[in-house]
Write a protein that holds these residues in place. Structure first.
Motif, PDB file in Angstrom:
ATOM      1  N   ASP A   4     -29.298 -32.898  81.477  1.00 46.52           N
ATOM      2  CA  ASP A   4     -28.301 -34.528  82.399  1.00 46.52           C
ATOM      3  C   ASP A   4     -29.574 -34.313  83.265  1.00 46.52           C
ATOM      4  OD1 ASP A   4     -28.129 -33.129  84.053  1.00 46.52           O
ATOM      5  OD2 ASP A   4     -26.364 -33.681  83.805  1.00 46.52           O
ATOM      6  N   ASP A   5     -30.756 -34.202  83.614  1.00 42.09           N
ATOM      7  CA  ASP A   5     -31.529 -35.163  84.145  1.00 42.09           C
ATOM      8  C   ASP A   5     -33.414 -34.598  84.360  1.00 42.09           C
ATOM      9  OD1 ASP A   5     -32.356 -35.989  86.721  1.00 42.09           O
ATOM     10  OD2 ASP A   5     -31.522 -34.306  88.736  1.00 42.09           O
ATOM     11  N   ASP A   6     -34.216 -34.938  85.089  1.00 41.00           N
ATOM     12  CA  ASP A   6     -35.622 -35.666  84.512  1.00 41.00           C
ATOM     13  C   ASP A   6     -36.008 -33.751  84.923  1.00 41.00           C
ATOM     14  OD1 ASP A   6     -36.494 -37.744  84.179  1.00 41.00           O
ATOM     15  OD2 ASP A   6     -36.857 -39.092  85.742  1.00 41.00           O
ATOM     16  N   GLY A   7     -36.711 -33.676  84.171  1.00 43.46           N
ATOM     17  CA  GLY A   7     -37.253 -32.030  84.179  1.00 43.46           C
ATOM     18  C   GLY A   7     -36.562 -31.129  83.743  1.00 43.46           C
ATOM     19  N   GLU A   8     -35.376 -30.889  83.418  1.00 39.91           N
ATOM     20  CA  GLU A   8     -34.185 -29.995  82.382  1.00 39.91           C
ATOM     21  C   GLU A   8     -34.616 -29.196  81.395  1.00 39.91           C
ATOM     22  OE1 GLU A   8     -30.540 -30.649  85.687  1.00 39.91           O
ATOM     23  OE2 GLU A   8     -29.852 -30.744  83.663  1.00 39.91           O
ATOM     24  N   PHE A   9     -35.035 -28.224  80.616  1.00 41.72           N
ATOM     25  CA  PHE A   9     -35.264 -28.187  79.735  1.00 41.72           C
ATOM     26  C   PHE A   9     -34.436 -26.879  79.446  1.00 41.72           C
ATOM     27  CE2 PHE A   9     -37.345 -25.512  82.589  1.00 41.72           C
ATOM     28  CZ  PHE A   9     -37.872 -23.946  81.974  1.00 41.72           C
ATOM     29  N   VAL A  45     -36.701 -30.857  75.887  1.00 43.92           N
ATOM     30  CA  VAL A  45     -37.246 -31.621  77.763  1.00 43.92           C
ATOM     31  C   VAL A  45     -36.778 -32.473  78.163  1.00 43.92           C
ATOM     32  CG1 VAL A  45     -38.690 -32.301  79.517  1.00 43.92           C
ATOM     33  CG2 VAL A  45     -39.264 -30.078  77.778  1.00 43.92           C
ATOM     34  N   TYR A  46     -35.726 -32.884  79.274  1.00 43.29           N
ATOM     35  CA  TYR A  46     -34.700 -34.525  79.097  1.00 43.29           C
ATOM     36  C   TYR A  46     -35.678 -34.776  80.416  1.00 43.29           C
ATOM     37  CZ  TYR A  46     -31.171 -37.214  80.747  1.00 43.29           C
ATOM     38  OH  TYR A  46     -30.004 -38.401  81.048  1.00 43.29           O
ATOM     39  N   SER A  47     -36.233 -36.296  79.976  1.00 41.54           N
ATOM     40  CA  SER A  47     -37.435 -37.072  80.726  1.00 41.54           C
ATOM     41  C   SER A  47     -36.493 -38.157  80.504  1.00 41.54           C
ATOM     42  CB  SER A  47     -38.616 -36.171  80.091  1.00 41.54           C
ATOM     43  OG  SER A  47     -39.687 -37.064  80.737  1.00 41.54           O
ATOM     44  N   THR A  48     -36.941 -39.491  81.670  1.00 43.00           N
ATOM     45  CA  THR A  48     -37.181 -40.247  81.619  1.00 43.00           C
ATOM     46  C   THR A  48     -38.702 -40.965  81.625  1.00 43.00           C
ATOM     47  OG1 THR A  48     -37.113 -40.851  83.844  1.00 43.00           O
ATOM     48  CG2 THR A  48     -35.102 -40.122  82.517  1.00 43.00           C
ATOM     49  N   ASN A  49     -40.043 -40.125  80.947  1.00 45.32           N
ATOM     50  CA  ASN A  49     -40.538 -40.639  81.146  1.00 45.32           C
ATOM     51  C   ASN A  49     -41.573 -40.375  79.509  1.00 45.32           C
ATOM     52  OD1 ASN A  49     -41.419 -40.892  84.098  1.00 45.32           O
ATOM     53  ND2 ASN A  49     -41.713 -38.656  84.188  1.00 45.32           N
ATOM     54  N   SER A 108     -46.921 -37.301  78.902  1.00 45.56           N
ATOM     55  CA  SER A 108     -46.130 -36.125  79.798  1.00 45.56           C
ATOM     56  C   SER A 108     -47.443 -34.925  79.285  1.00 45.56           C
ATOM     57  CB  SER A 108     -44.897 -36.625  79.651  1.00 45.56           C
ATOM     58  OG  SER A 108     -44.241 -36.858  79.719  1.00 45.56           O
ATOM     59  N   VAL A 109     -47.229 -33.895  80.426  1.00 45.35           N
ATOM     60  CA  VAL A 109     -48.012 -32.368  80.457  1.00 45.35           C
ATOM     61  C   VAL A 109     -46.989 -31.723  80.152  1.00 45.35           C
ATOM     62  CG1 VAL A 109     -49.856 -31.440  81.561  1.00 45.35           C
ATOM     63  CG2 VAL A 109     -50.310 -33.697  81.212  1.00 45.35           C
ATOM     64  N   PHE A 110     -45.930 -30.738  79.252  1.00 43.40           N
ATOM     65  CA  PHE A 110     -46.194 -30.134  79.747  1.00 43.40           C
ATOM     66  C   PHE A 110     -46.491 -28.463  79.697  1.00 43.40           C
ATOM     67  CE2 PHE A 110     -44.054 -32.700  77.688  1.00 43.40           C
ATOM     68  CZ  PHE A 110     -43.048 -33.025  77.720  1.00 43.40           C
ATOM     69  N   GLU A 111     -46.279 -27.431  80.421  1.00 43.70           N
ATOM     70  CA  GLU A 111     -47.425 -26.024  80.989  1.00 43.70           C
ATOM     71  C   GLU A 111     -46.839 -25.115  81.259  1.00 43.70           C
ATOM     72  OE1 GLU A 111     -51.319 -27.951  83.989  1.00 43.70           O
ATOM     73  OE2 GLU A 111     -49.662 -27.722  84.882  1.00 43.70           O
ATOM     74  N   ALA A 112     -46.988 -24.204  80.422  1.00 39.12           N
ATOM     75  CA  ALA A 112     -45.746 -22.747  79.950  1.00 39.12           C
ATOM     76  C   ALA A 112     -46.969 -21.391  81.102  1.00 39.12           C
ATOM     77  CB  ALA A 112     -44.986 -22.637  78.349  1.00 39.12           C
ATOM     78  N   PRO A 113     -46.346 -20.974  81.897  1.00 38.45           N
ATOM     79  CA  PRO A 113     -47.160 -19.779  82.011  1.00 38.45           C
ATOM     80  C   PRO A 113     -46.996 -19.106  80.900  1.00 38.45           C
ATOM     81  CG  PRO A 113     -44.824 -20.120  83.826  1.00 38.45           C
ATOM     82  CD  PRO A 113     -45.566 -21.790  82.520  1.00 38.45           C
ATOM     83  N   GLN A 114     -48.008 -18.397  80.652  1.00 39.40           N
ATOM     84  CA  GLN A 114     -47.759 -16.928  80.171  1.00 39.40           C
ATOM     85  C   GLN A 114     -47.965 -15.903  81.122  1.00 39.40           C
ATOM     86  OE1 GLN A 114     -46.864 -16.659  76.586  1.00 39.40           O
ATOM     87  NE2 GLN A 114     -46.531 -19.515  77.450  1.00 39.40           N
TER      88      GLN A 114
END
Length: 225
Positions: free
Chosen positions: A48-53, A64-68, A73-79
């Motif tokens: 319910d808030d920006d950036g939560e996933f 991903v919850y986002s208003t953008n 947008s850029v989504f980065e997932a470290p491995q």
């Protein structure tokens, strides 16, 4: 003071019970968990808030919850937990390595990895980091940026000598910014397995303990085995 993390094994909605499984080793004192507050992550109903996933591991779908605009947008997932690792020994250490002006960015959280207690106290630490040195001499890390390590940023383990960390920006660490942890055989500290003669100088450190709470900007200790 400290914090614990657990995997959730099951949820009994009818009886309002949550069964926890692996975890609780992130600090060494222990206590009554029924008297503490809990934060829960990776629950799709709570977006319910920006950036939560929320990540659906079964179907491999990321929500991903986002208003953008997602196309902007850029989504980065470290491995990786460790981006650079030096592993030598007392007899044959890694020597004469310099990193200057390099950006190290994003590593995975380590709060569910193995932790170990030092010889005294009621806390624990994960022996790992975005940059990890064990059995090394004359390693220099200068003018570098270490951005958002999920655990420790720099870990000096056991035999690490004459190493320098200076003029670096270390930002938003999951645990400690710099940790230097040795090992002893009971009370015998003559095995040269402790970090020594190292310099941590004139660094900018902003934000530690994003996940772990028993943390420091610079931590020095040893483990008894």
């Amino acid at each position: 003071w400290g914090g614990w993390a657990f995997d959730v094994e099951s949820i009994d909605s009818k009886n309002h019970l949550v069964k926890l499984s692996r975890g609780g080793f992130q600090e060494a004192r222990g206590g009554a968990i029924n008297k503490n507050y809990f934060y829960v992550e990776n629950v799709i109903e709570e977006l319910d808030d920006d950036g939560e996933f929320y990540f659906d591991a079964v179907n491999h779908v990321l929500y991903v919850y986002s208003t953008n605009n997602p196309q902007q947008s850029v989504f980065e997932a470290p491995q990786l937990e460790t981006l650079v690792s030096f592993r030598g020994s007392v007899e044959n250490p890694v020597k004469h390595i310099t990193f200057d002006g390099i950006i190290f960015r994003h590593s995975i959280p380590t709060f569910m990895s193995s932790y170990e207690p030092p010889p005294s106290g009621d806390w624990a630490i994960h022996r790992g980091g975005m940059i990890f040195c064990d059995g090394a001499e004359n390693v220099t890390i200068s003018h570098c940026i270490l951005d958002q390590p999920g655990g420790n940023a720099i870990f000096l383990s056991n035999h690490v000598k004459y190493c320098t960390v200076e003029f670096c920006n270390i930002l938003d660490c999951g645990d400690n910014a710099v940790a230097a942890v040795g090992s002893t055989m009971y009370i015998n500290g003559t095995g040269d397995t402790q970090p020594s003669y190292n310099l941590i100088n004139n660094n900018h450190m902003a934000g530690v303990g994003i996940y772990g709470k028993q943390v420091k900007w610079v931590l020095w200790t040893q483990r008894q085995i």
